[in-house]
Design a protein around this motif. Structure first.
Motif, short mmCIF file in Angstrom:
data_model
loop_
_atom_site.label_atom_id
_atom_site.label_comp_id
_atom_site.label_asym_id
_atom_site.label_seq_id
_atom_site.Cartn_x
_atom_site.Cartn_y
_atom_site.Cartn_z
N HIS A 1 0.83 -1.21 0.00
CA HIS A 1 0.00 0.00 0.00
C HIS A 1 0.86 1.25 0.00
CE1 HIS A 1 -2.36 3.28 1.81
NE2 HIS A 1 -3.32 2.83 1.02
N TRP A 2 1.96 1.23 0.76
CA TRP A 2 2.79 2.43 0.82
C TRP A 2 3.61 2.60 -0.45
CZ3 TRP A 2 0.48 5.65 3.40
CH2 TRP A 2 -0.16 5.33 4.60
N VAL A 3 3.98 1.51 -1.07
CA VAL A 3 4.64 1.63 -2.38
C VAL A 3 3.66 2.28 -3.37
CG1 VAL A 3 5.58 0.34 -4.34
CG2 VAL A 3 6.21 -0.30 -2.01
N LEU A 4 2.42 1.80 -3.32
CA LEU A 4 1.39 2.37 -4.21
C LEU A 4 1.20 3.85 -3.92
CD1 LEU A 4 -0.73 1.29 -6.33
CD2 LEU A 4 -2.38 1.33 -4.47
N ALA A 5 1.09 4.19 -2.64
CA ALA A 5 0.80 5.58 -2.26
C ALA A 5 1.98 6.49 -2.62
CB ALA A 5 0.49 5.67 -0.77
N ILE A 6 3.21 6.04 -2.31
CA ILE A 6 4.36 6.91 -2.58
C ILE A 6 4.57 7.09 -4.08
CG2 ILE A 6 6.88 7.09 -2.36
CD1 ILE A 6 6.47 5.76 0.47
N SER A 7 4.46 5.99 -4.83
CA SER A 7 4.61 6.14 -6.28
C SER A 7 3.51 7.05 -6.81
CB SER A 7 4.61 4.78 -6.98
OG SER A 7 3.39 4.10 -6.76
N PHE A 8 2.32 6.94 -6.25
CA PHE A 8 1.23 7.82 -6.69
C PHE A 8 1.57 9.29 -6.44
CE2 PHE A 8 -2.50 10.39 -5.86
CZ PHE A 8 -3.27 10.16 -6.99
N PHE A 9 2.10 9.58 -5.26
CA PHE A 9 2.42 10.98 -4.98
C PHE A 9 3.50 11.50 -5.92
CE2 PHE A 9 0.56 10.10 -0.68
CZ PHE A 9 -0.49 10.99 -0.84
N ILE A 10 4.52 10.67 -6.17
CA ILE A 10 5.56 11.10 -7.11
C ILE A 10 4.93 11.38 -8.48
CG2 ILE A 10 7.65 10.37 -8.32
CD1 ILE A 10 8.37 8.77 -5.79
N GLY B 1 5.62 5.23 -12.72
CA GLY B 1 4.42 4.64 -13.31
C GLY B 1 4.54 3.12 -13.37
N VAL B 2 5.74 2.64 -13.67
CA VAL B 2 5.95 1.18 -13.71
C VAL B 2 5.77 0.60 -12.31
CG1 VAL B 2 7.64 -0.64 -14.17
CG2 VAL B 2 7.48 1.34 -15.72
N VAL B 3 6.38 1.27 -11.31
CA VAL B 3 6.25 0.82 -9.93
C VAL B 3 4.78 0.81 -9.52
CG1 VAL B 3 6.79 1.37 -7.51
CG2 VAL B 3 8.55 1.63 -9.28
N PHE B 4 4.08 1.89 -9.86
CA PHE B 4 2.65 2.01 -9.53
C PHE B 4 1.86 0.87 -10.15
CE2 PHE B 4 -1.61 3.56 -10.58
CZ PHE B 4 -2.05 4.01 -9.34
N ALA B 5 2.14 0.58 -11.42
CA ALA B 5 1.38 -0.47 -12.13
C ALA B 5 1.62 -1.84 -11.50
CB ALA B 5 1.76 -0.48 -13.61
#
Ligand code: HEM
Ligand code: SF4
Ligand code: SF4
Ligand code: SF4
Lengths: 253, 204
Positions: free
Chosen positions: B17-26, B59-63
């Motif tokens: 979840h935090w990987v998702l959230a941080i990548s989203f903020f970036i 974007g790759v990390v987020f996906a």
């Protein structure tokens, strides 16, 4: 200095392509290897090393077996430029005082969005994926010199000058309508066509893609309005209703 | 875990979840930088050229992170019941002072909805991002890129509206929720009030 432009008069062009050579010389652009395609038009299209070229249109008819049209192609330096509108990198594409749409390769991020948004299919990419196109000889015209291509033209088919003066010139020469006079808030390369623009290979009504205009007018402002609205609505809700309280005993079945 | 605590998210879910959230903020911050030509944001990322690389790779990390959420959340979110419809009909009880809501699963109807929205938008924004990035060799590539540009921007607009609301609901609006994404555990009584069907299924 007012807005500077190029006036293209295909009827005066003899297809010598001095402009192509002059542009390469001034901008130090190397030659492009091409092949014989049965036409003197060469290269077939703009390339990262070909900022301008003469399009050859052959229109044989019964009355005139050899009607050839020579049309100079280049960036149009649109008054409302699709490339500039979509570009995400500040300073990569910029308008000079003289009205040219110039570029800065260091600032270009190589996303190629400008290609999709240009109504004239002009921007090209060099080997580093940086934008490459006619810049109206921005440095020359800033120093009161005319562009290399117009300076070289021996017939007056390419003329450079203040936009209004060029329009007057075309009118005097009998062209009631000049292509690019009003399109896209006026083009910086105008054409004195004797016939319908499409005969010369030009789009009758050039326009920035609708989706890009929609994005610019609606989606882009919605990004910050939406974000601000969502944050504001959350705060208002917090003040009006506060944190959710679930009453003891009522919830569990 | 003490007796009166119940596990709602595992270590993997919390981390992801935090990987998702941080990548989203970036992505959102750099995206705003591009959208509005924000010079300070550009310099914070080391220039716009580098910001483009960071945006694309985030974007790759987020996906990937989004893909990994599916194992836990997809089946729960797709299971929409009459109780969920009733919950949505009452707008989750967020606009009344005394909430009396139909019993909910592991995710409440609003959370299910958010998950589905995030998943669909996430797929759309990732695929269109890749098309703009790589410009695959195909006929009419410009039309595809233009279409992708449109979809990418619509999706990001919905994201920047939906995510602040999600953050608000997961923090201020529902005290005690945030710990799900920190320790992963919540008190049984707290969970019973909010996710009655789930707690019952677990046998508490
Ligand atoms: C500071 C930022 C954030 C906080 C504090 C936060 C908090 C939380 C919490 C506490 C949960 C667990 C809810 C539950 O299991 O009952 C959750 C779930 C979830 N979060 Fe976030 N989140 C944040 C940012 C994001 C972002 C940026 C995204 C996606 C782009 C996201 C997507 C999700 C999804 C899909 C779920 C599962 C469905 C749901 O519970 O609604 N979150 N979040
Ligand atoms: S012709 Fe294309 S590249 Fe030139 S200014 Fe207009 S939109 Fe930009
Ligand atoms: S490729 Fe360069 S000039 Fe073209 S839109 Fe992207 S950053 Fe701007
Ligand atoms: S104005 Fe300058 S850059 Fe543009 S085509 Fe002419 S010579 Fe080339």
């Amino acid at each position: 200095m007012g807005r500077m432009s190029i006036l293209v008069s295909p009827e005066l062009c003899i297809g010598c392509r001095g402009c192509q050579t002059a542009c390469k010389e001034w901008n130090q652009l190397s030659g492009v290897k091409t092949e014989n395609r049965g036409s003197t038009e060469n290269p077939p299209d703009l390339t990262p090393n070909t900022f301008n070229k003469i399009r050859y249109v052959e229109l044989p008819s019964e009355t005139n077996m050899v009607r050839w049209l020579f049309v100079s192609q280049r960036c149009m330096h649109c008054g409302d430029a699709g490339c500039m509108k979509i570009c995400p990198a500040p300073g990569a594409l910029f308008r000079t005082d003289e009205g040219a749409v110039a570029f800065d390769k260091d600032k270009c991020v190589g996303c190629k969005l400008c290609v999709t948004s240009c109504p004239f299919n002009v921007p090209r990419y060099d080997e580093k994926n940086k934008i490459s196109k006619c810049h109206l000889c921005a440095e020359r015209i800033a120093n009161r010199l005319e562009p290399a291509c117009t300076k070289t033209c021996p017939t007056g088919a390419l003329r450079f000058g203040e936009r209004d003066a060029l329009l007057g010139l075309a009118q005097k020469a009998g062209y009631a309508k000049v292509y690019g006079q009003a399109d896209l808030e006026g083009l910086g390369a105008m054409y004195a066509f004797m016939d319908a623009p499409k005969i010369y290979g030009m789009n009758e009504n050039p326009a920035i893609p609708e989706s890009v205009v929609f994005w610019d007018n609606v989606l882009r402002p919605l990004a910050y309005l939406g974000l601000a609205g969502a944050v504001a609505a959350s705060l208002v809700h917090y003040v009006a209703f506060g944190p959710k309280k679930i009453e003891e005993g009522k919830k569990d079945e | 875990m003490s007796n009166n605590m119940i596990k709602k998210a595992g270590g993997f879910e919390i981390l992801n979840h935090w990987v998702l959230a941080i990548s989203f903020f970036i992505l959102a911050i750099s995206g705003f930088g591009f959208l509005f030509h924000l010079e300070q944001v550009g310099s914070a990322f080391g220039g716009f050229n580098q910001m483009r690389d960071i945006h694309n790779w985030s974007g790759v990390v987020f996906a990937v992170s989004l893909f990994l959420t599916m194992f836990k959340y997809l089946t729960v979110a797709l299971n929409f019941s009459a109780d969920d419809m009733a919950w949505l009909g009452k707008a989750g009880g967020y606009f009344s002072k005394k909430a009396q809501m139909p019993p909910q699963d592991e995710l409440n109807a609003g959370q299910k909805l958010l998950y589905i929205v995030v998943l669909l938008l996430g797929i759309a924004i990732s695929v269109t991002g890749v098309i703009m990035w790589l410009r695959p060799e195909m006929a009419d590539v410009n039309k595809w890129v233009l279409f992708s540009f449109l979809v990418h921007n619509i999706a990001s607009d919905i994201f920047v509206i939906a995510i602040p609301i999600h953050i608000y609901l997961a923090t201020l609006a529902n005290p005690g929720t945030l710990r799900i994404m920190i320790s992963g555990t919540v008190p049984v009584e707290w969970a019973r009030k909010r996710h009655a069907k789930w707690v019952q299924k677990l046998g508490y």
